[in-house]
Design a protein around this motif. Sequence first.
Motif, PDB file in Angstrom:
ATOM      1  N   ALA A 137      24.616 -32.883  54.756  1.00 50.03           N
ATOM      2  CA  ALA A 137      23.175 -32.718  54.494  1.00 50.03           C
ATOM      3  C   ALA A 137      22.968 -31.366  53.800  1.00 50.03           C
ATOM      4  O   ALA A 137      23.652 -30.384  54.098  1.00 50.03           O
ATOM      5  CB  ALA A 137      22.369 -32.773  55.789  1.00 50.03           C
ATOM      6  N   ARG A 138      22.005 -31.325  52.888  1.00 50.00           N
ATOM      7  CA  ARG A 138      21.696 -30.085  52.172  1.00 50.00           C
ATOM      8  C   ARG A 138      20.734 -29.225  52.995  1.00 50.00           C
ATOM      9  O   ARG A 138      19.760 -29.739  53.558  1.00 50.00           O
ATOM     10  CB  ARG A 138      21.094 -30.398  50.812  1.00 50.00           C
ATOM     11  N   VAL A 139      21.009 -27.935  53.053  1.00 49.66           N
ATOM     12  CA  VAL A 139      20.142 -26.995  53.771  1.00 49.66           C
ATOM     13  C   VAL A 139      18.941 -26.687  52.893  1.00 49.66           C
ATOM     14  O   VAL A 139      19.079 -26.245  51.742  1.00 49.66           O
ATOM     15  CB  VAL A 139      20.892 -25.698  54.131  1.00 49.66           C
ATOM     16  N   LEU A 140      17.758 -26.919  53.422  1.00 46.56           N
ATOM     17  CA  LEU A 140      16.517 -26.673  52.677  1.00 46.56           C
ATOM     18  C   LEU A 140      15.907 -25.315  53.008  1.00 46.56           C
ATOM     19  O   LEU A 140      15.480 -24.579  52.115  1.00 46.56           O
ATOM     20  CB  LEU A 140      15.506 -27.787  52.974  1.00 46.56           C
ATOM     21  N   SER A 141      15.811 -24.974  54.250  1.00 47.31           N
ATOM     22  CA  SER A 141      15.239 -23.696  54.668  1.00 47.31           C
ATOM     23  C   SER A 141      15.645 -23.447  56.105  1.00 47.31           C
ATOM     24  O   SER A 141      16.302 -24.275  56.740  1.00 47.31           O
ATOM     25  CB  SER A 141      13.705 -23.701  54.525  1.00 47.31           C
ATOM     26  N   TRP A 142      15.223 -22.305  56.621  1.00 44.20           N
ATOM     27  CA  TRP A 142      15.584 -21.966  57.988  1.00 44.20           C
ATOM     28  C   TRP A 142      14.534 -21.036  58.574  1.00 44.20           C
ATOM     29  O   TRP A 142      13.658 -20.508  57.878  1.00 44.20           O
ATOM     30  CB  TRP A 142      16.959 -21.294  58.038  1.00 44.20           C
ATOM     31  N   GLY A 143      14.657 -20.849  59.872  1.00 43.23           N
ATOM     32  CA  GLY A 143      13.812 -19.900  60.584  1.00 43.23           C
ATOM     33  C   GLY A 143      14.480 -19.506  61.878  1.00 43.23           C
ATOM     34  O   GLY A 143      15.101 -20.334  62.545  1.00 43.23           O
ATOM     35  N   ARG A 144      14.340 -18.230  62.214  1.00 40.30           N
ATOM     36  CA  ARG A 144      15.006 -17.730  63.411  1.00 40.30           C
ATOM     37  C   ARG A 144      13.986 -17.602  64.527  1.00 40.30           C
ATOM     38  O   ARG A 144      12.851 -17.149  64.331  1.00 40.30           O
ATOM     39  CB  ARG A 144      15.647 -16.374  63.132  1.00 40.30           C
ATOM     40  N   SER A 145      14.388 -18.008  65.728  1.00 41.66           N
ATOM     41  CA  SER A 145      13.471 -17.938  66.876  1.00 41.66           C
ATOM     42  C   SER A 145      13.578 -16.579  67.535  1.00 41.66           C
ATOM     43  O   SER A 145      14.531 -15.821  67.322  1.00 41.66           O
ATOM     44  CB  SER A 145      13.797 -19.039  67.886  1.00 41.66           C
ATOM     45  N   THR A 146      12.557 -16.266  68.318  1.00 40.55           N
ATOM     46  CA  THR A 146      12.527 -14.986  69.017  1.00 40.55           C
ATOM     47  C   THR A 146      12.683 -15.144  70.517  1.00 40.55           C
ATOM     48  O   THR A 146      12.640 -14.145  71.245  1.00 40.55           O
ATOM     49  CB  THR A 146      11.193 -14.268  68.732  1.00 40.55           C
ATOM     50  N   THR A 147      12.851 -16.354  70.998  1.00 42.81           N
ATOM     51  CA  THR A 147      12.947 -16.557  72.442  1.00 42.81           C
ATOM     52  C   THR A 147      14.281 -16.037  72.958  1.00 42.81           C
ATOM     53  O   THR A 147      15.293 -16.023  72.254  1.00 42.81           O
ATOM     54  CB  THR A 147      12.803 -18.047  72.783  1.00 42.81           C
ATOM     55  N   GLY A 148      14.292 -15.691  74.219  1.00 41.17           N
ATOM     56  CA  GLY A 148      15.515 -15.204  74.846  1.00 41.17           C
ATOM     57  C   GLY A 148      15.976 -13.922  74.182  1.00 41.17           C
ATOM     58  O   GLY A 148      15.228 -12.945  74.052  1.00 41.17           O
ATOM     59  N   ASP A 149      17.206 -13.925  73.716  1.00 38.30           N
ATOM     60  CA  ASP A 149      17.762 -12.748  73.063  1.00 38.30           C
ATOM     61  C   ASP A 149      17.568 -12.792  71.548  1.00 38.30           C
ATOM     62  O   ASP A 149      18.167 -12.014  70.813  1.00 38.30           O
ATOM     63  CB  ASP A 149      19.248 -12.595  73.381  1.00 38.30           C
ATOM     64  N   GLY A 150      16.746 -13.716  71.071  1.00 41.47           N
ATOM     65  CA  GLY A 150      16.450 -13.770  69.650  1.00 41.47           C
ATOM     66  C   GLY A 150      17.507 -14.437  68.825  1.00 41.47           C
ATOM     67  O   GLY A 150      17.538 -14.296  67.612  1.00 41.47           O
ATOM     68  N   SER A 151      18.386 -15.208  69.460  1.00 40.41           N
ATOM     69  CA  SER A 151      19.407 -15.936  68.710  1.00 40.41           C
ATOM     70  C   SER A 151      18.988 -17.384  68.587  1.00 40.41           C
ATOM     71  O   SER A 151      18.268 -17.923  69.416  1.00 40.41           O
ATOM     72  CB  SER A 151      20.767 -15.829  69.400  1.00 40.41           C
ATOM     73  N   GLY A 152      19.482 -18.029  67.507  1.00 35.98           N
ATOM     74  CA  GLY A 152      19.150 -19.430  67.312  1.00 35.98           C
ATOM     75  C   GLY A 152      17.915 -19.595  66.472  1.00 35.98           C
ATOM     76  O   GLY A 152      17.326 -18.631  65.967  1.00 35.98           O
ATOM     77  N   GLY A 153      17.527 -20.844  66.284  1.00 30.61           N
ATOM     78  CA  GLY A 153      16.365 -21.156  65.475  1.00 30.61           C
ATOM     79  C   GLY A 153      16.465 -22.560  64.946  1.00 30.61           C
ATOM     80  O   GLY A 153      16.989 -23.462  65.608  1.00 30.61           O
ATOM     81  N   VAL A 154      15.985 -22.756  63.740  1.00 29.88           N
ATOM     82  CA  VAL A 154      15.948 -24.085  63.131  1.00 29.88           C
ATOM     83  C   VAL A 154      16.461 -23.963  61.704  1.00 29.88           C
ATOM     84  O   VAL A 154      16.092 -23.050  60.967  1.00 29.88           O
ATOM     85  CB  VAL A 154      14.528 -24.662  63.136  1.00 29.88           C
ATOM     86  N   VAL A 155      17.330 -24.934  61.335  1.00 32.48           N
ATOM     87  CA  VAL A 155      17.768 -25.068  59.947  1.00 32.48           C
ATOM     88  C   VAL A 155      17.277 -26.424  59.465  1.00 32.48           C
ATOM     89  O   VAL A 155      17.644 -27.460  60.014  1.00 32.48           O
ATOM     90  CB  VAL A 155      19.298 -24.975  59.826  1.00 32.48           C
ATOM     91  N   GLN A 156      16.437 -26.394  58.454  1.00 36.11           N
ATOM     92  CA  GLN A 156      15.883 -27.632  57.913  1.00 36.11           C
ATOM     93  C   GLN A 156      16.886 -28.259  56.943  1.00 36.11           C
ATOM     94  O   GLN A 156      17.399 -27.577  56.040  1.00 36.11           O
ATOM     95  CB  GLN A 156      14.567 -27.348  57.193  1.00 36.11           C
TER      96      GLN A 156
END
Length: 895
Positions: A812-831
């Motif tokens: 799948a092609r990566v379109l965009s992303w965003g990083r979450s701030t919950t917990g220790d600020g790791s992780g997020g979403v890759v569209q």
Amino acid sequence: MRPWACLPLGLLALVPFATPAQLPLHSSAPTTQSFTLLEALSADPDYVSLIKLLQSAKLIPTFNKLKNSTFFAPTNDAIDRHKSSNALWQHALDENVSGLTDNLQLRLRQELFYHLLNYTLPILPTEQTPQIHKTLLYPRDTAEPPSQEPPPYPPWMPIPNGTLGTEPQRLRLSYRDATVWAGVDASGNNGVKVIKDQVETANGLLLGIGEVIDMPPDLAAVVSQHPQLSYFSKILTPELTRFLNSTPTLTLFLPVDDAWAALSPYERLYLESEFAADDLTRILNLHAVVPNEVKWSDSFAERAVNFTTIHGRELRIVPTEENKIKVSEAELVERDIYASNGVLHTVSSLLIPPGALRPTPEKFLLALNCTEFVSLIHSVNLTHLINDPEAKYTILAPRDDVLKLFGHHDLPHRGSEELKRVLQYHFLPGKWSPKKLQDGALVETALEEEGLDGGRQVMAIEVTDENRQDAAKSIRFAGAGVIGDQVEVNNTLIYFVSRPLIPPADIMETALPNLELSSFVASIFSTNLAETLKSTPRTTLLMPPNAAFKRLGMLVSDYLLSSSSKADLERVIRHHAVQGVEYADPLVGGSQRTFGTLEGSDLHVERRGPNRTVFFTPSGGWADMRSELLPRNMLTQTGVIHEVADIMIPRSVHLTVGKLVKAAKGTTMTTMVVKAGLGWVLNGTAPPEGSRWADIGLKGSGWTLLCPTDDAFKQINLTDLYADEERLRAIVSQHLIPTPPQSIPPADTLTVIDTLMNNRPLPLDDSATYSTLQSKASAYGDLIVRVLEGADEGTVIGIKGARGSDGAQDWARVLSWGRSTTGDGSGGVVQIDRLLVPYTPSWYAEYGAPLAVGAGGVLLILLFFLGVRWVWRRDTTEATYEPIGGFGHDDSEDS
């Protein structure tokens, strides 16, 4: 002897009535004892024109009444030359004129009386040092209409009360070049030459002169004609000229031209302008004695005296042992310059006490063609800025031609509060010479801003060619250039600017023209914070450029800019509004500091790397989130705007995976996560107690979700998918990547920050491999990243080891992303643009390769043995040969 020479004078007075022409009869030359002045004049043909003038002025009876006198008689030639420039004399000698009006007769009589002394000279001068004599001229104003009252008695006699008070006009006599001169100056020069021998008569002395003696004019004319008073004459106003020619018994002590050099060129320029009337009046009053009587030099030449000026100051007149006369601090240069209404003395220096002129900035601005600027200042009652000579100001003044070019429509209305702000912005407290100005400096102005809690607004200075001489510097104040050289006068320094200076506007108006900041400006307007930011005093706004929204991660930006997240966007914007005014120099040159924001939490400032780059660290966001300061010093009514490289997230904004999935348009994926029992991942909370996820020790934070867009599910039967819980869970697990906290180098070793990489939920480098929640259940649970180049440039992510039939179904092609701030600020979403279905290989895909390898090996072994056998059989079947003659005995035995 003529018989009427022995008649009483009373009878002679009747002669005019008997002889209208008033011409005496001619006879033999009389003796000194037997004839009068009139007879002597009548007997000499050089005085025909003079006799006619005496008749026109009705002075024949007056001359008959004189007992002792001295008359300086101009000859016919002298009168002819004089009448060419004197219309009155020409009119009086005109044969066609029957008589003169009363006021003209008075004027003519006065001019003739200046040639007449009321006593006989005891001795004529024998040296150049002048004799001073009193004439019968009592100057009067002949410009007024004549009186209808008859003279007090016939004949006409001068009345001792005129513009010199009770004193007559004076006449000097001198001897030089072997002859007597009349009407000379105080040095015995100039004057009119006596050209005929003296004639003594019964009632006086007659002296013939070659020119008419001009009656001294009024003081205004005397000043204008004096060669050493040209500057004073130049600066006289019409009002002062009227004062000088109409004030009687006036005594002046005026400075010569060289004395004015004591004033600065700009003070003289001011005095020469049309705005110096009050100061010129003050100067004249300081040099004019109270007009109660005329103060000729004989009143102070022998003793010290005090004279009071019209201004009220005392002039101390003191004769010195060096035969000089001190007039207060000056020396008397020339004395007794006669005038019809007083006397003029010249002095070597100005008789002005310190502070008398009050050289205020207003006076110089008027003289330097800044009259409209001064007028605007008066309209808003800011005259204290230009009327205090002790106050030190640098004035940035537009000249009249500049204001005319820009027009009044470019400035606020006269008298308005906004115009008052504009004009205060043109004044800098202190004297800011070019040497003191530095490029990029901020200088306080006289404008006290309400938005700065009464603090002074500042102005940005631009200086080019700083290393060159002052005259070569190019200086700009608030973007306006300087025209010509600056002018320094006393405590004031004036620069002439190329346009009016407009003080800083509010925050939004200041930022709006900057297109690089348009995204952040639009985000402010999308909330209700525009008015708040414009009205909050003492605020420093940190504005990121448009590119910062992309570097933040488009899913984060899309979420913040969505209509459903206004509250979080407001918190982010407020976190960029620092409480207090922090200009660039304190931020860059200061030590570590913490600044409060309108959001409520703090920003921390630190300097990192060898270049001591300034970074802001927000109160929230993810690990190592920071934004570099790009100092701008964009001044506003309430503070200043700086640019920062990146957007900062406060701790009050919680960017969960669920919010980012919503920004990624992943509604279908959200439903799948929830139905798979992984909804706690979206909220960043721990898995429910007793759930299979809790039992295996999973945490609520540190997850990166690969989120296909809703369009990626168009070809998928969601009903069947939702019905198959295991398959659904497997698909969701394939898209969940456990993301541990990223390692952060120590602060003292971190010199370069890759913001774009840091803002990603996980690194997307080429060949990067990540385990998913599906990795424990499948050998094909891991994902791998590929960075493509060329026409297909971009980043793709796929199932590691998967071998799809078309070569692309497991990527799948990566379109965009965003990083979450919950917990220790790791992780997020890759569209991503498609759904990654867990890979299950077919029996052929899974076992085909080993079987093929085995079969190939057996075949190779078989071929090897067949080859060996073939070689052996060939060797054993090979033919043998018998020698010629057969085998011998030995051979046979041996064999």
